[in-house]
Design an enzyme around this catalytic site. Structure first.
Site, short mmCIF file in Angstrom:
data_model
loop_
_atom_site.label_atom_id
_atom_site.label_comp_id
_atom_site.label_asym_id
_atom_site.label_seq_id
_atom_site.Cartn_x
_atom_site.Cartn_y
_atom_site.Cartn_z
N GLY A 11 0.08 -1.43 0.02
CA GLY A 11 -0.05 0.14 0.21
C GLY A 11 0.88 1.30 -0.43
N ARG A 21 13.33 10.45 -2.24
CA ARG A 21 13.86 11.97 -2.78
C ARG A 21 15.31 12.09 -1.95
NH1 ARG A 21 14.34 16.73 -0.07
NH2 ARG A 21 15.14 18.59 -1.51
N ARG A 72 1.19 -4.99 -5.08
CA ARG A 72 1.64 -6.29 -3.99
C ARG A 72 1.69 -7.43 -5.17
NH1 ARG A 72 -0.30 -4.24 0.83
NH2 ARG A 72 -1.85 -3.16 0.23
N ASP A 103 4.85 -4.62 6.94
CA ASP A 103 5.11 -5.79 6.92
C ASP A 103 5.42 -7.22 5.66
OD1 ASP A 103 3.14 -5.85 7.06
OD2 ASP A 103 2.96 -7.62 8.75
N THR A 126 4.07 3.06 5.50
CA THR A 126 2.14 2.83 5.78
C THR A 126 1.63 3.25 6.10
OG1 THR A 126 1.06 0.53 6.25
CG2 THR A 126 2.79 0.97 7.52
N ASP A 128 -0.44 2.43 8.13
CA ASP A 128 -1.45 1.39 9.35
C ASP A 128 -0.54 1.77 10.42
OD1 ASP A 128 -2.98 0.85 6.89
OD2 ASP A 128 -2.28 -1.16 7.37
N ASP A 130 2.28 0.40 11.91
CA ASP A 130 2.21 -1.65 12.68
C ASP A 130 3.01 -2.26 12.31
OD1 ASP A 130 2.27 -2.08 9.71
OD2 ASP A 130 -0.25 -3.31 10.04
N ARG A 155 -19.65 15.17 12.02
CA ARG A 155 -19.57 15.88 12.89
C ARG A 155 -20.95 16.49 12.24
NH1 ARG A 155 -20.29 13.55 17.48
NH2 ARG A 155 -18.78 13.37 18.32
N MET A 170 -9.51 3.18 7.60
CA MET A 170 -8.00 1.66 7.70
C MET A 170 -7.02 1.39 8.73
SD MET A 170 -6.98 2.31 3.73
CE MET A 170 -8.13 1.80 2.26
N ARG A 172 -6.20 -1.77 8.59
CA ARG A 172 -5.89 -3.38 8.34
C ARG A 172 -6.45 -4.25 9.70
NH1 ARG A 172 -1.23 -6.80 6.60
NH2 ARG A 172 0.08 -4.76 7.71
N SER A 221 -25.63 14.30 18.19
CA SER A 221 -25.52 12.71 17.33
C SER A 221 -24.44 12.26 18.47
CB SER A 221 -24.17 14.38 16.20
OG SER A 221 -23.65 14.18 17.32
N HIS A 257 -10.14 4.32 0.87
CA HIS A 257 -8.54 4.88 0.63
C HIS A 257 -8.22 6.27 -0.14
CE1 HIS A 257 -8.55 0.47 -1.14
NE2 HIS A 257 -7.29 0.60 -1.52
N GLN A 259 -7.48 8.04 2.72
CA GLN A 259 -6.35 8.00 4.10
C GLN A 259 -4.84 7.71 3.22
OE1 GLN A 259 -8.72 6.20 7.34
NE2 GLN A 259 -9.59 5.01 5.35
N ARG A 260 -4.99 6.91 1.73
CA ARG A 260 -4.52 6.70 1.64
C ARG A 260 -3.06 7.81 0.62
NH1 ARG A 260 -3.52 0.72 -0.31
NH2 ARG A 260 -3.49 1.24 -1.94
O1 F6P Z 1 -1.58 -1.27 4.62
C1 F6P Z 1 -2.24 -0.42 3.21
C2 F6P Z 1 -3.72 -0.42 3.46
O2 F6P Z 1 -4.12 0.86 2.82
C3 F6P Z 1 -4.24 -1.18 4.56
O3 F6P Z 1 -4.67 -0.21 5.73
C4 F6P Z 1 -6.03 -1.89 4.16
O4 F6P Z 1 -6.28 -2.35 5.04
C5 F6P Z 1 -5.27 -2.00 2.48
O5 F6P Z 1 -3.84 -1.50 2.72
C6 F6P Z 1 -5.86 -1.98 1.74
O6 F6P Z 1 -4.93 -2.29 0.32
P1 F6P Z 1 -6.00 -2.73 -1.06
O7 F6P Z 1 -5.02 -0.29 -1.70
O8 F6P Z 1 -4.36 -3.43 -1.55
O9 F6P Z 1 -7.52 -2.92 -0.79
#
Ligand code: F6P
Length: 332
Positions: A11, A21, A72, A103, A126, A128, A130, A155, A170, A172, A221, A257, A259-260
């Site tokens: 991810g 960079r 991946r 990981d 990542t 996450d 984690d 809110r 997200m 995981r 709320s 996504h 969040q990414r």
């Molecule tokens: O590991 C980063 C992450 O965004 C996790 O938070 C999420 O579970 C996973 O990747 C989603 O993966 P993909 O983009 O392959 O659906």
């Protein structure tokens, strides 16, 4: 050492470009040639690479995603794949491979190390957070900001309609984004895998607390932040259950996504810059099978295996405060 290579895997996370960079500029400072593999381990198997010079990393520090692209690569688990990768690296005369990822990507690096004589070094990237052994991972801070901004907006509408909202973030199998975004947004309840042991019991808890708040405040709320993959049937299912059982309209919001993406916040850019530079220095110092980490503002290396052998705990003090505030505000 004359040649070094890097790739981004798994991810993507905001700050990966800042890290690329930093690796490139530090390598150039030491007179190294830098190769960037595209599409993670897939690029390593296909020998899909480019030479990275200073020009290539201009104006990327502020960009989300990764200029090297990511993937991946399930195929990389096999010995055959690792041997092909080792051969490709040797063909180019590369002595160290830096892997920016989570990981799963680090497992890939350790697997490669069994079949390759060069050095492998992981850089925790990542959203996450984690990865055990580092205070934060590259991308985590930006993901919190994105989640927080969304929850603040939720809110507003939740207040206007006096509705229940379930916001799925997200992570995981880890509750770092959920805990931070929930505390920072003063959300009413948080459900994370580290703390929820039994979802049937938890449902009773949620209902009891919503009831308590209703009694105390009347219609209002109520926002629950929940980590993805936690609730059987997902948040849409939980939202239907809550609507029925409470007679309050409940809406699920899955942040997903978004969040990414986005421009990395300063903390991610700085962490990425420090870890990128330190990884090159660690490679030059001969380190192998390690990941670079930051603890209490000090960069260091740690065995790469820690990333999957040890579970990173949530910040216990933040959990404690969150629970104390929760108990105070949800008292029947
Ligand atoms: O590991 C980063 C992450 O965004 C996790 O938070 C999420 O579970 C996973 O990747 C989603 O993966 P993909 O983009 O392959 O659906």
């Amino acid at each position: 050492m004359r040649k070094i290579a890097l790739l981004t895997s798994g991810g993507d996370a905001p700050g990966m470009n800042a890290c690329i960079r930093s690796i490139v500029l530090t390598s150039l400072r030491f007179g190294l040639e830098v190769y960037g593999y595209r599409h993670g381990y897939n690029g390593l198997l296909q020998q899909e690479y480019l030479t990275l010079r200073a020009k290539k990393v201009e104006n990327i520090i502020q960009r989300g995603g990764t200029i090297l692209h990511s993937a991946r690569c399930h195929e990389f688990k096999s010995d055959e794949a690792a041997k092909i990768a080792a051969k490709n690296l040797d063909t180019l005369g590369i002595e160290a491979l830096l892997v920016i990822g989570g990981d799963g990507s680090f497992r890939g690096a350790a697997h490669l190390a069994k079949h390759w004589e060069g050095q492998v070094i992981g850089l925790p990237g990542t959203i996450d957070n984690d990865i055990y052994g580092t205070d934060a991972t590259i991308g985590y801070f930006t993901a919190i900001e994105t989640a927080l901004d969304s929850i603040d907006k939720v809110r507003d509408t939740a207040d206007a309609f006096e509705r229940l909202f379930l916001v799925e973030v997200m992570g995981r199998q880890a509750g770092f984004i959920a805990l931070s975004a929930a505390v920072a947004s003063a959300s009413d309840q948080i459900l994370v895998p580290e703390l929820v042991k039994n979802t049937d019991d938890e449902l009773e808890n949620i209902l009891a607390h919503i009831e308590a708040v209703k009694k105390r405040k009347g219609a209002s709320s109520y926002i629950v932040v929940i980590t993805e993959n936690l609730w059987p049937g997902g948040v849409t299912h939980l939202s239907e259950i809550l609507s029925k059982k409470t007679n309050i309209e409940c809406r699920p919001v899955i942040l997903g996504h978004v969040q990414r993406g986005g421009s990395p916040v300063s903390q991610d850019r700085l962490l990425a810059t420090k870890l990128g530079a330190y990884a090159v220095e660690a490679a030059l110092a001969g380190e192998n099978r390690v990941m670079v980490v930051e603890r209490n503002q000090k960069v260091a290396t740690a065995p790469i295996e820690l990333a999957w052998q040890q579970q990173k705990p949530l910040d216990p003090y933040l959990v404690k405060i969150q629970q104390e505030f929760f108990d105070l505000l949800n008292r029947p």
